[in-house]
Design a protein around this motif. Structure first.
Motif, PDB file in Angstrom:
ATOM      1  N   VAL A   1       0.791  -1.116   0.020  1.00 38.52           N
ATOM      2  CA  VAL A   1       0.019   0.071   0.018  1.00 38.52           C
ATOM      3  C   VAL A   1       0.944   1.332  -0.011  1.00 38.52           C
ATOM      4  O   VAL A   1       1.683   1.531   1.020  1.00 38.52           O
TER       5      VAL A   1
ATOM      6  N   LYS B   1      -0.221   4.529  -0.998  1.00 42.26           N
ATOM      7  CA  LYS B   1      -1.019   5.589  -0.920  1.00 42.26           C
ATOM      8  C   LYS B   1      -0.209   6.762  -0.135  1.00 42.26           C
ATOM      9  O   LYS B   1       0.448   6.586   0.688  1.00 42.26           O
TER      10      LYS B   1
ATOM     11  N   TYR C   1       2.894   6.458   2.380  1.00 40.68           N
ATOM     12  CA  TYR C   1       3.076   7.078   3.928  1.00 40.68           C
ATOM     13  C   TYR C   1       4.216   8.083   4.134  1.00 40.68           C
ATOM     14  O   TYR C   1       4.966   8.023   5.089  1.00 40.68           O
TER      15      TYR C   1
ATOM     16  N   LEU D   1      -8.159   1.748  -3.904  1.00 38.80           N
ATOM     17  CA  LEU D   1      -8.647   0.918  -2.897  1.00 38.80           C
ATOM     18  C   LEU D   1     -10.126   1.334  -2.581  1.00 38.80           C
ATOM     19  O   LEU D   1     -10.708   0.482  -1.837  1.00 38.80           O
TER      20      LEU D   1
ATOM     21  N   LYS E   1     -15.582  -4.786  -3.385  1.00 38.78           N
ATOM     22  CA  LYS E   1     -15.603  -4.613  -1.850  1.00 38.78           C
ATOM     23  C   LYS E   1     -16.969  -4.871  -1.231  1.00 38.78           C
ATOM     24  O   LYS E   1     -17.686  -4.213  -1.543  1.00 38.78           O
TER      25      LYS E   1
ATOM     26  N   ARG F   1     -17.174   1.691   6.109  1.00 36.00           N
ATOM     27  CA  ARG F   1     -16.607   3.055   5.610  1.00 36.00           C
ATOM     28  C   ARG F   1     -17.211   2.989   4.276  1.00 36.00           C
ATOM     29  O   ARG F   1     -17.974   3.875   3.840  1.00 36.00           O
TER      30      ARG F   1
ATOM     31  N   HIS G   1     -12.545  -4.919   4.320  1.00 34.44           N
ATOM     32  CA  HIS G   1     -11.386  -4.332   5.134  1.00 34.44           C
ATOM     33  C   HIS G   1     -11.654  -4.603   6.578  1.00 34.44           C
ATOM     34  O   HIS G   1     -13.056  -4.371   7.012  1.00 34.44           O
TER      35      HIS G   1
ATOM     36  N   ASN H   1      -5.119  -6.184   6.219  1.00 35.97           N
ATOM     37  CA  ASN H   1      -4.301  -4.874   6.119  1.00 35.97           C
ATOM     38  C   ASN H   1      -3.228  -5.226   6.957  1.00 35.97           C
ATOM     39  O   ASN H   1      -2.941  -6.515   7.380  1.00 35.97           O
ATOM     40  N   SER H   2      -2.088  -4.521   7.405  1.00 41.69           N
ATOM     41  CA  SER H   2      -0.513  -4.999   7.992  1.00 41.69           C
ATOM     42  C   SER H   2      -1.197  -5.913   9.300  1.00 41.69           C
ATOM     43  O   SER H   2      -0.632  -6.918   9.543  1.00 41.69           O
TER      44      SER H   2
ATOM     45  N   ARG I   1      -2.819  -6.781   2.206  1.00 41.77           N
ATOM     46  CA  ARG I   1      -2.459  -5.253   1.680  1.00 41.77           C
ATOM     47  C   ARG I   1      -1.871  -4.642   2.760  1.00 41.77           C
ATOM     48  O   ARG I   1      -2.433  -3.952   3.814  1.00 41.77           O
ATOM     49  N   CYS I   2      -0.505  -4.424   2.860  1.00 44.93           N
ATOM     50  CA  CYS I   2      -0.012  -3.866   3.793  1.00 44.93           C
ATOM     51  C   CYS I   2       0.772  -2.516   3.409  1.00 44.93           C
ATOM     52  O   CYS I   2       1.558  -2.470   2.581  1.00 44.93           O
ATOM     53  N   GLY I   3       0.445  -1.589   4.489  1.00 42.12           N
ATOM     54  CA  GLY I   3       1.076  -0.473   4.424  1.00 42.12           C
ATOM     55  C   GLY I   3       2.014  -0.258   5.409  1.00 42.12           C
ATOM     56  O   GLY I   3       3.160  -0.585   5.532  1.00 42.12           O
ATOM     57  N   ILE I   4       1.635   0.056   6.847  1.00 43.51           N
ATOM     58  CA  ILE I   4       2.483   0.292   8.055  1.00 43.51           C
ATOM     59  C   ILE I   4       3.625  -0.646   8.133  1.00 43.51           C
ATOM     60  O   ILE I   4       4.820  -0.093   8.529  1.00 43.51           O
TER      61      ILE I   4
ATOM     62  N   TYR J   1       1.199   6.177  11.801  1.00 39.84           N
ATOM     63  CA  TYR J   1       0.773   6.327  10.559  1.00 39.84           C
ATOM     64  C   TYR J   1       0.781   8.071  10.298  1.00 39.84           C
ATOM     65  O   TYR J   1       1.012   8.344   9.312  1.00 39.84           O
TER      66      TYR J   1
HETATM   67  C1  LIG Z   1      -4.718   2.032   3.837  1.00 36.33           C
HETATM   68  C2  LIG Z   1      -5.126   0.543   3.680  1.00 36.33           C
HETATM   69  C3  LIG Z   1      -4.425  -0.562   3.778  1.00 36.33           C
HETATM   70  C4  LIG Z   1      -3.224  -0.546   4.731  1.00 36.33           C
HETATM   71  O1  LIG Z   1      -3.319  -0.560   6.178  1.00 36.33           O
HETATM   72  P1  LIG Z   1      -1.869  -0.660   6.968  1.00 36.33           P
HETATM   73  O2  LIG Z   1      -2.671  -0.692   8.302  1.00 36.33           O
HETATM   74  O3  LIG Z   1      -1.004   0.442   6.759  1.00 36.33           O
HETATM   75  O4  LIG Z   1      -1.556  -2.061   6.576  1.00 36.33           O
HETATM   76  C5  LIG Z   1      -4.932  -1.786   3.706  1.00 36.33           C
HETATM   77  N1  LIG Z   1      -6.155  -1.885   2.822  1.00 36.33           N
HETATM   78  C6  LIG Z   1      -7.107  -0.600   2.632  1.00 36.33           C
HETATM   79  C7  LIG Z   1      -8.481  -0.922   2.036  1.00 36.33           C
HETATM   80  C8  LIG Z   1      -6.654   0.468   3.172  1.00 36.33           C
HETATM   81  O5  LIG Z   1      -7.148   1.602   2.686  1.00 36.33           O
END
Ligand SMILES: *Cc1c(COP(=O)(O)O)cnc(C)c1O
Length: 390
Positions: free
Chosen positions: A47, A49, A53, A95, A141, A148, A177, A214-215, A230-233, A375
Motif C-alpha cells: 500500500v 497511498k 505514507y 482501494l 469490495k 466506511r 477491510h 491490512n498489516s 494489503r500492507c502499508g504500515i 501512521y
Molecule cells: C490503507 C489501507 C490498507 C493498509 O493498512 P495498514 O494498516 O497500513 O497496513 C489496507 N487496505 C485498505 C483498504 C486501506 O485503505
C-alpha cells in the motif's frame, strides 16, 4: 472556465536545506521480504497511498516490488497515474471506488478499480467499452463491518453478477477491510472474516483473488490472509499499534524513515532564561541551547514539546526547549555540551553516540506523546522536507 491549480513544487528547486528525511529503501525491500515470508502462500500488495505514507510512492513501490510484492495499492486514481508515469507496470489497485468521471483514466492507465455500487460498475464498464481494449478487471469490495465503503453482503452477489455479465468487465477479486485487526483479542475481526467467507460462498465460482487483511490482519490473523494481504504500515517498518512494539515479528521489521537536520545556531544561556514563543521553557541551569531548522510546517507536531519531546544530538536525548515554531525548534543540550552548528540532529531514527551506543526515537514515541498513531506521524512529514532515498 476551468480552474487551474497553482502548484508550487518545491521538489523542483534544488535544495540546500540542512533538514531532510532519509528513506532506507533496503529497509522497505527487507520488510517486503519479511512480510512475504510471513504470509506465504498469500501474496503481498504494497500500500503506497499518500505518497507511500510520506516515504515517496515511486521509490517505495520499486523497493517493495524488488522485495517480492506483486501488487500496489493507492487511494486515488491520481496516485496510480503517478506510478504509471514513473514507468511502474505492476498491477495497481485503487482501494476505493473511483468517481465515474475518473474511470476513463483508470482504464487508460491500466489501473484496477474497486467497485461497490451499480453506478460505479456501470461507469467502469462504459470506460472500458469506450477504450475498446480487453475486459477491465475490477475488485468488488464488501462491507463486513468497517462501515466506511463497500457493498452490503446482500448486495455483493448482484454486483458480482453485473461484472460477470458484462463483456467489458472481468472479476479480478473480492475483498473487505478489517476495523480492529490491531486489537488481537477482539472477536469482531473473526466475525468480519466469517461474514466475508459467507458472502463469498454466495458468489458461485470462487473469485480469482480474495483479500481482507491490512498489516495488522496479515500479521495477527492468519485466517484473514486469503490470496493477498494489503500492507502499508508494516512495509514501512512500523507496528500497526503501540501494543505490538515488542513482538517478535515487528522486531524483524526495519523502520524506513528517519528525520534529520543540522544544528543551525548555538548559544549558552543562563539559569532562569526562558525561550521560544510564550517563553514556556525555563532553564534550571546554565545550558547550551541549539537551534534546529525543522518545525511544525515540516510535520514536527507543535504538541510534541509540551509532551516531553526529545531529539538526539551526539547520540544523547535532549529535550525540545519550548514551543515548536513553524520552521525551527530549540533544543536544551545541557551544561557544557559540546555542540556546534552543522552537528547532526535526529528527530526520528537512530544515532550513535561517542560511546558507540545507539539511541533511537521512533514514530510511535511521537505518536504516544501526541495522542496519535505512527501512521499520522510519517504521513505528516510535509512535502517541504526533502527525501533522500538510499
Ligand atoms: C490503507 C489501507 C490498507 C493498509 O493498512 P495498514 O494498516 O497500513 O497496513 C489496507 N487496505 C485498505 C483498504 C486501506 O485503505
Amino acid at each position: 472556465m476551468a480552474e487551474r491549480a497553482v502548484v508550487i513544487n518545491l521538489t523542483a528547486v534544488p535544495t540546500q536545506r540542512p533538514a531532510w528525511a532519509d528513506i532506507d529503501l533496503s529497509a522497505i525491500a527487507h520488510n517486503a521480504r519479511e512480510l512475504c515470508g510471513e504470509v506465504a502462500p498469500a501474496a503481498l500488495l504494497a500500500v503506497v497511498k499518500a505518497n507511500g505514507y510520506g516515504h515517496g510512492a515511486v521509490a517505495v513501490s520499486q523497493a517493495a516490488l524488488s522485495g517480492g510484492a506483486t501488487w500496489l495499492g493507492v487511494a486515488l486514481v491520481e496516485e496510480g497515474i503517478a506510478l504509471r508515469n514513473a514507468g511502474i507496470e505492476a498491477p495497481v489497485l485503487v482501494l476505493s471506488e473511483p468517481a465515474p468521471a475518473a474511470m476513463a483514466d483508470v482504464v487508460r492507465f491500466g489501473l484496477t478499480p474497486t467497485c461497490y455500487t451499480p453506478e460505479g460498475l456501470a461507469a467502469a464498464a462504459q470506460a472500458a467499452e469506450s477504450a475498446g481494449g480487453g475486459p477491465l478487471p475490477v475488485h468488488v469490495k464488501v462491507d463486513t463491518g468497517m462501515h466506511r465503503v463497500g457493498a452490503t453482503p446482500d448486495a455483493a452477489a448482484a454486483l458480482v453478477a453485473q461484472v460477470r455479465r458484462h463483456p467489458y468487465l472481468t472479476l479480478g477479486g473480492v475483498f473487505t477491510h478489517l476495523a480492529v485487526a490491531d486489537e488481537l483479542d477482539n472477536a469482531y475481526t473473526g466475525r468480519q472474516l466469517e461474514q466475508f467467507s459467507a458472502t463469498v460462498a454466495t458468489l458461485g465460482e470462487r473469485p480469482p483473488l480474495l483479500h481482507a487483511a491490512n498489516s495488522a490482519g496479515a500479521l495477527w490473523h492468519p485466517a484473514g490472509r486469503f490470496d493477498l494481504v494489503r500492507c502499508g504500515i508494516a512495509l514501512y517498518g512500523l507496528a500497526p499499534s503501540a501494543d505490538q512494539l515488542g513482538t517478535e515479528v515487528v522486531g524483524r521489521l526495519r523502520p524506513a524513515m528517519s528525520l534529520r537536520a543540522r544544528v543551525s545556531f548555538v548559544k549558552t544561556l543562563d539559569a532562569g532564561a526562558r525561550m521560544s514563543y510564550g517563553l514556556r521553557y525555563e532553564l534550571a541551569q546554565r545550558s547550551v541551547v541549539a537551534t534546529v531548522p525543522l518545525g511544525y510546517a515540516d510535520g514536527v507536531p507543535r504538541r510534541l514539546a509540551q509532551q516531553g519531546g526529545e531529539v538526539l544530538i551526539g547520540g544523547r536525548r535532549c529535550p525540545i526547549a519550548g514551543t515548536v515554531t513553524m520552521d525551527q525548534i530549540l533544543v536544551d543540550c545541557g551544561p557544557r555540551a559540546s555542540v556546534a552548528p552543522g552537528d547532526e540532529v535526529v528527530l526520528l531514527g537512530t544515532q550513535r553516540g561517542a560511546d558507540g551506543r545507539d539511541a533511537t526515537i521512533g514514530a510511535w514515541e511521537w505518536a504516544q506523546r501526541t495522542g496519535t498513531i505512527a501512521y499520522e506521524v510519517v504521513c505528516g512529514i510535509s512535502e517541504r522536507v526533502p527525501r533522500r532515498h538510499g
